[in-house]
Design a protein around this motif. Sequence first.
Motif, PDB file in Angstrom:
ATOM      1  N   GLY A   1       4.783  -1.192 -24.330  1.00 33.35           N
ATOM      2  CA  GLY A   1       4.942   0.234 -24.588  1.00 33.35           C
ATOM      3  C   GLY A   1       4.006   1.099 -23.775  1.00 33.35           C
ATOM      4  N   ARG A   2       3.736   0.679 -22.528  1.00 35.78           N
ATOM      5  CA  ARG A   2       2.842   1.474 -21.682  1.00 35.78           C
ATOM      6  C   ARG A   2       3.169   1.224 -20.210  1.00 35.78           C
ATOM      7  NH1 ARG A   2      -1.059  -2.529 -23.712  1.00 35.78           N
ATOM      8  NH2 ARG A   2      -1.580  -4.007 -22.039  1.00 35.78           N
ATOM      9  N   PRO A   3       2.643   2.073 -19.310  1.00 35.30           N
ATOM     10  CA  PRO A   3       2.875   1.835 -17.878  1.00 35.30           C
ATOM     11  C   PRO A   3       2.315   0.484 -17.463  1.00 35.30           C
ATOM     12  CG  PRO A   3       2.018   4.046 -18.249  1.00 35.30           C
ATOM     13  CD  PRO A   3       1.886   3.324 -19.552  1.00 35.30           C
ATOM     14  N   ALA A   4       2.940  -0.120 -16.480  1.00 35.42           N
ATOM     15  CA  ALA A   4       2.499  -1.416 -15.971  1.00 35.42           C
ATOM     16  C   ALA A   4       1.675  -1.200 -14.711  1.00 35.42           C
ATOM     17  CB  ALA A   4       3.706  -2.308 -15.681  1.00 35.42           C
ATOM     18  N   ALA A   5       0.394  -1.439 -14.805  1.00 34.98           N
ATOM     19  CA  ALA A   5      -0.502  -1.277 -13.655  1.00 34.98           C
ATOM     20  C   ALA A   5      -0.601  -2.585 -12.880  1.00 34.98           C
ATOM     21  CB  ALA A   5      -1.885  -0.847 -14.136  1.00 34.98           C
ATOM     22  N   GLY A   6      -0.845  -2.466 -11.572  1.00 35.48           N
ATOM     23  CA  GLY A   6      -1.094  -3.638 -10.741  1.00 35.48           C
ATOM     24  C   GLY A   6       0.132  -4.436 -10.373  1.00 35.48           C
ATOM     25  N   VAL A   7       1.326  -3.871 -10.518  1.00 34.72           N
ATOM     26  CA  VAL A   7       2.546  -4.586 -10.153  1.00 34.72           C
ATOM     27  C   VAL A   7       2.797  -4.424  -8.648  1.00 34.72           C
ATOM     28  CG1 VAL A   7       5.045  -4.770 -10.494  1.00 34.72           C
ATOM     29  CG2 VAL A   7       3.547  -4.250 -12.438  1.00 34.72           C
ATOM     30  N   ALA A   8       2.953  -5.552  -7.964  1.00 31.64           N
ATOM     31  CA  ALA A   8       3.254  -5.520  -6.532  1.00 31.64           C
ATOM     32  C   ALA A   8       4.729  -5.188  -6.330  1.00 31.64           C
ATOM     33  CB  ALA A   8       2.914  -6.850  -5.888  1.00 31.64           C
ATOM     34  N   ILE A   9       4.995  -4.265  -5.400  1.00 28.46           N
ATOM     35  CA  ILE A   9       6.359  -3.815  -5.111  1.00 28.46           C
ATOM     36  C   ILE A   9       6.595  -3.932  -3.616  1.00 28.46           C
ATOM     37  CG2 ILE A   9       7.962  -1.862  -5.222  1.00 28.46           C
ATOM     38  CD1 ILE A   9       6.225  -0.737  -7.481  1.00 28.46           C
ATOM     39  N   GLU A  10       7.772  -4.403  -3.238  1.00 25.43           N
ATOM     40  CA  GLU A  10       8.180  -4.433  -1.841  1.00 25.43           C
ATOM     41  C   GLU A  10       9.489  -3.665  -1.689  1.00 25.43           C
ATOM     42  OE1 GLU A  10       6.561  -8.538   0.076  1.00 25.43           O
ATOM     43  OE2 GLU A  10       8.345  -8.696  -1.197  1.00 25.43           O
ATOM     44  N   LEU A  11       9.593  -2.928  -0.592  1.00 23.42           N
ATOM     45  CA  LEU A  11      10.801  -2.162  -0.285  1.00 23.42           C
ATOM     46  C   LEU A  11      11.471  -2.770   0.937  1.00 23.42           C
ATOM     47  CD1 LEU A  11      12.638   0.386  -0.646  1.00 23.42           C
ATOM     48  CD2 LEU A  11      11.054   1.573   0.899  1.00 23.42           C
ATOM     49  N   PHE A  12      12.795  -2.979   0.826  1.00 23.31           N
ATOM     50  CA  PHE A  12      13.585  -3.530   1.920  1.00 23.31           C
ATOM     51  C   PHE A  12      14.782  -2.631   2.197  1.00 23.31           C
ATOM     52  CE2 PHE A  12      11.336  -7.067   0.111  1.00 23.31           C
ATOM     53  CZ  PHE A  12      11.050  -7.913   1.170  1.00 23.31           C
ATOM     54  N   GLN A  13      15.178  -2.578   3.474  1.00 12.29           N
ATOM     55  CA  GLN A  13      16.419  -1.916   3.879  1.00 12.29           C
ATOM     56  C   GLN A  13      17.439  -3.004   4.167  1.00 12.29           C
ATOM     57  OE1 GLN A  13      17.481   0.162   7.928  1.00 12.29           O
ATOM     58  NE2 GLN A  13      16.160   1.529   6.744  1.00 12.29           N
ATOM     59  N   LEU A  14      18.629  -2.864   3.611  1.00 16.94           N
ATOM     60  CA  LEU A  14      19.650  -3.893   3.745  1.00 16.94           C
ATOM     61  C   LEU A  14      20.580  -3.586   4.914  1.00 16.94           C
ATOM     62  CD1 LEU A  14      20.529  -4.370  -0.037  1.00 16.94           C
ATOM     63  CD2 LEU A  14      18.815  -5.579   1.332  1.00 16.94           C
ATOM     64  N   ASP A  15      20.916  -4.631   5.657  1.00 14.57           N
ATOM     65  CA  ASP A  15      21.799  -4.514   6.813  1.00 14.57           C
ATOM     66  C   ASP A  15      22.688  -5.747   6.814  1.00 14.57           C
ATOM     67  OD1 ASP A  15      23.057  -4.065   9.211  1.00 14.57           O
ATOM     68  OD2 ASP A  15      21.264  -4.246  10.459  1.00 14.57           O
ATOM     69  N   GLY A  16      23.908  -5.608   6.269  1.00  9.88           N
ATOM     70  CA  GLY A  16      24.756  -6.771   6.089  1.00  9.88           C
ATOM     71  C   GLY A  16      24.105  -7.725   5.112  1.00  9.88           C
ATOM     72  N   GLU A  17      23.923  -8.973   5.538  1.00  6.44           N
ATOM     73  CA  GLU A  17      23.260  -9.965   4.690  1.00  6.44           C
ATOM     74  C   GLU A  17      21.758 -10.010   4.914  1.00  6.44           C
ATOM     75  OE1 GLU A  17      24.872 -11.609   2.283  1.00  6.44           O
ATOM     76  OE2 GLU A  17      26.550 -10.346   2.905  1.00  6.44           O
ATOM     77  N   LYS A  18      21.251  -9.192   5.827  1.00  3.96           N
ATOM     78  CA  LYS A  18      19.827  -9.209   6.146  1.00  3.96           C
ATOM     79  C   LYS A  18      19.085  -8.144   5.339  1.00  3.96           C
ATOM     80  CE  LYS A  18      20.671 -10.720  10.907  1.00  3.96           C
ATOM     81  NZ  LYS A  18      20.516 -10.352  12.351  1.00  3.96           N
ATOM     82  N   ALA A  19      17.848  -8.471   4.970  1.00  2.00           N
ATOM     83  CA  ALA A  19      16.973  -7.520   4.292  1.00  2.00           C
ATOM     84  C   ALA A  19      15.750  -7.300   5.173  1.00  2.00           C
ATOM     85  CB  ALA A  19      16.553  -8.056   2.922  1.00  2.00           C
ATOM     86  N   HIS A  20      15.578  -6.069   5.656  1.00  2.00           N
ATOM     87  CA  HIS A  20      14.482  -5.748   6.557  1.00  2.00           C
ATOM     88  C   HIS A  20      13.317  -5.158   5.749  1.00  2.00           C
ATOM     89  CE1 HIS A  20      17.054  -6.516  10.004  1.00  2.00           C
ATOM     90  NE2 HIS A  20      17.968  -5.725   9.465  1.00  2.00           N
ATOM     91  N   TYR A  21      12.180  -5.816   5.823  1.00  5.47           N
ATOM     92  CA  TYR A  21      10.999  -5.353   5.089  1.00  5.47           C
ATOM     93  C   TYR A  21      10.547  -3.996   5.621  1.00  5.47           C
ATOM     94  CZ  TYR A  21       6.072  -5.009   3.792  1.00  5.47           C
ATOM     95  OH  TYR A  21       4.856  -4.563   3.332  1.00  5.47           O
ATOM     96  N   ILE A  22      10.263  -3.068   4.701  1.00  8.22           N
ATOM     97  CA  ILE A  22       9.790  -1.737   5.082  1.00  8.22           C
ATOM     98  C   ILE A  22       8.311  -1.546   4.727  1.00  8.22           C
ATOM     99  CG2 ILE A  22      10.126   0.754   4.800  1.00  8.22           C
ATOM    100  CD1 ILE A  22      12.422  -0.688   6.246  1.00  8.22           C
ATOM    101  N   GLN A  23       7.957  -1.780   3.460  1.00  5.48           N
ATOM    102  CA  GLN A  23       6.557  -1.613   3.083  1.00  5.48           C
ATOM    103  C   GLN A  23       6.298  -2.196   1.707  1.00  5.48           C
ATOM    104  OE1 GLN A  23       4.907   1.990   1.407  1.00  5.48           O
ATOM    105  NE2 GLN A  23       6.719   3.142   2.029  1.00  5.48           N
ATOM    106  N   SER A  24       4.992  -2.284   1.344  1.00  4.07           N
ATOM    107  CA  SER A  24       4.559  -2.768   0.037  1.00  4.07           C
ATOM    108  C   SER A  24       3.704  -1.711  -0.647  1.00  4.07           C
ATOM    109  CB  SER A  24       3.725  -4.052   0.179  1.00  4.07           C
ATOM    110  OG  SER A  24       4.453  -5.071   0.802  1.00  4.07           O
TER     111      SER A  24
END
Length: 293
Positions: free
Chosen positions: A190-213
């Motif tokens: 019942g509270r915000p989750a601190a310290g969670v690692a997140i990665e962002l990807f851009q999708l191109d067909g079947e490929k996922a291109h890493y953008i940032q963390s």
Amino acid sequence: MSFSLDRLNEMAPADFAAAVGDTFENAPWVAEAAAAQRPFATVTALHAALFAAVQAAAPERQLAFLRGHPDLAGKAARAGDLTDESRREQASVGLDSLDEEGFARFHRLNDAYKARFEFPFIVCVRRHTRESILAQFERRLANDAAAERAAAMREIFFITRLRVAARVTGEGMPAVNGRLSTHVLDTHAGRPAAGVAIELFQLDGEKAHYIQSAITNADGRTDGPLIGGQPLPIGRWELRFAVGDHFRSRGIAAGDPPFLDIVPLRFSIAEPEGHYHVPLLCTPWSYSTYRGS
């Protein structure tokens, strides 16, 4: 080089045209036509006047203007024979570094498009992913001549609005940027989750291109937007949240291996100037999301 709107309003006509003329591809006559309408109260009004000069031009001059744009990922791009603006824009989505298969695909589409419409395919690449550009290319090949000429002009509006916004500062800046953000809520605690690692990807067909963390802070949010200060490229995206590590750090037994470890959220962006807030609400055994604000 950037210029203040006040300075542009005070320049001699020739200097004004030299300062902003290259925001319209190979068409200095656009700025020359707009110079007489100064002073402009806002940067948005400046761009509107420049674009109106194109719209008011004779059909033959408009067609010549359209033909002055480069092919996407064409031979000129490979040879480095582009304007500085076009070179940077095409590089922003990797059109300058395609493999041979990708180059051949664009080459085929370029040839088919020019054979049908007699000018190059024009799209504001900074508002798209490469996957979206290709989808637009193939979809617009089915247009009739009038619809496609109108589509090309709309894209020129977006291209030049971004160029003017990058070149000129002052009152009433055009709204050209979007924002992508997220937060993580631990609904088990019942509270915000601190310290969670997140990665962002851009999708191109079947490929996922890493953008940032990023890592969530005490409020369960990232310290800044995942994407900001630019248009959000139209296309498919994925966020990956390392929730397994978060619940392990809380001493929650969720199985070995845990039922949820990396949670992927796939979503699409359709509004480059919009705000997409994509949160994750999770327990060790379930999760949900929505488009927030």
